[in-house]
Design an enzyme around this catalytic site. Structure first.
Site, PDB file in Angstrom:
ATOM      1  CB  SER A 119      -0.438  -0.567   1.862  1.00 57.58           C
ATOM      2  OG  SER A 119      -2.251   1.376   1.187  1.00 57.58           O
ATOM      3  CG  ASP A 136       8.891 -15.817  14.525  1.00 55.01           C
ATOM      4  OD1 ASP A 136       8.775 -14.733  13.786  1.00 55.01           O
ATOM      5  OD2 ASP A 136       8.354 -16.701  14.751  1.00 55.01           O
ATOM      6  CG  HIS A 142       2.041 -12.595  16.589  1.00 58.57           C
ATOM      7  ND1 HIS A 142       2.615 -13.407  16.071  1.00 58.57           N
ATOM      8  CD2 HIS A 142       2.256 -11.205  17.324  1.00 58.57           C
ATOM      9  CE1 HIS A 142       3.716 -13.143  16.843  1.00 58.57           C
ATOM     10  NE2 HIS A 142       3.451 -11.690  17.310  1.00 58.57           N
TER      11      HIS A 142
END
Length: 380
Positions: free
Chosen positions: A297, A354, A350
């Site tokens: 974006s 990680d 998540h």
């Protein structure tokens, strides 16, 4: 050294001074033996004295100085302002107020000051401008008179579905500040010999840097299949198909640059230009919008620095690019230099990625953009 009876400060104003104000600026020594031409002030007679004469004229701070026995008090600045026809030449205002009057296209002599001694303040200018606007004929009102119900456009409907599903994704956010100074210098050299249509922006370099980083961190280029929620599946993609969000009159569209890993930076720039033109002219095909494995974006094209981009499933990561800006920084020798910086904002799912893996990939991209040579040697 400040000498008693001598001028302490010279004030330069941005207009012609009236004879009345010029008389106020004369020192006592200059006024000796001269007849005052100010209204209401009698001529003075010079008398021998052992001490310098002292003036009773009000100073810039409005405090009277001591008056000698041989000199009568002179008119204040307010009196001089009122005695000038229209007060045009003797309008009291600070340079900042005069500058504001030019920006508002107001003749400061037409404004009645409310400050000390008739000084024109900024509030006086704003009030004068407001009264001037209210006195003008008002344009026909285009304000909506009543509420109305609207249906979502096709683009909004698709975005509603995608973003609703994205609410279930636990987002991990990570930002990285990139020094774009070397890249900007390279772009300037390359663009100097090209046409306007072929000029390179930062975005093609960013897409290529992300693709190169995926070679070492492929986990950010996977898709998550939640068809069976009890047994989620990951698909690691060999192709780096990067969707780029584009703002169009019909809404936000995300066309895809396919196989970025096989394209040069110039080819990526050409693809972006084609997709952008097609998106704004409503000529994108379904294939232009399908198959993205990662999204970027470029919100910096509009504004903003740090953003929190929303992941579009089944993707597991997205990158938001903020606007670059010039900031002061220290070089290796401790000297202050100009630096062009940009913040890259990462969001990762998540459940799959990680924080450490996301940070390592982000720092890899930052390294490529700051050291273009390192990125060049890894290109095919």
């Amino acid at each position: 050294m400040a000498i008693v009876g001598k001028p302490l400060v010279d004030i330069d104003i941005q207009s012609e001074i009236s004879p009345e104000d010029e008389a106020l600026t004369m020192s006592p020594a200059e006024g000796d033996g001269q007849e005052s031409n100010q209204p209401g002030v009698e001529p003075e007679t010079s008398k021998p004295t052992d001490r310098p004469q002292e003036s009773a004229v009000e100073g810039p701070l409005g405090k009277n100085r001591k008056q000698g026995p041989t000199q009568k008090s002179q008119p204040t600045l307010a009196d001089a302002n009122q005695s000038t026809p229209g007060g045009r030449s003797a309008t009291l205002a600070t340079p900042a107020v005069r500058h504001l009057s030019k920006e508002l296209n107001i003749d400061i002599a037409d404004v009645k000051g409310t400050g000390k001694d008739g000084r024109v303040l900024k509030e006086d200018l704003y009030n004068h401008a407001a009264k001037d606007m209210s006195s003008r004929p008002s344009a026909p009102s285009r304000r909506q008179e009543s509420d109305r119900e609207l249906s979502l456009t096709p683009v909004q409907q698709q975005m509603f579905k995608v973003m609703t599903r994205s609410l279930s994704i636990p987002h991990f956010l990570y930002t990285s500040t990139v020094d774009l100074t070397p890249l900007t210098a390279l772009r300037a050299r390359l663009n100097a010999s090209t046409t306007t249509e072929q000029r390179l922006t930062h975005l093609p370099f960013i897409l290529k840097a992300v693709s190169l980083a995926f070679q070492a961190h492929p986990l950010l280029n996977v898709s998550l299949d939640m068809t069976d929620a009890s047994k989620p599946q990951l698909t690691e993609h060999a192709s780096h198909n990067i969707g780029v969000a584009i703002d169009t009159p019909s809404g936000l569209l995300v066309p895809v640059v396919h196989n970025v890993q096989d394209l040069t930076i110039v080819e990526i720039a050409a693809k972006l230009a084609q997709l952008s033109t097609a998106a704004r002219s409503k000529k994108l095909t379904p294939s232009n919008l399908a198959g993205a494995t990662f999204s970027v974006s470029n919100i910096g094209s509009i504004g903003g620095g740090v953003v929190a981009p929303v992941i579009s499933e089944p993707q597991v990561a997205i990158l938001g690019v903020g606007r670059s800006r010039i900031v002061p920084a220290f070089d290796e020798e401790g000297r202050i230099v100009k630096r062009e910086e940009c913040v890259l904002s990462w969001s990762a799912d998540h459940r799959i990625v990680d924080g450490a893996e996301c940070a390592r990939c982000a720092e890899k991209v930052r390294g490529f953009l700051e050291e273009i040579g390192e990125m060049a040697v890894l290109m095919r």
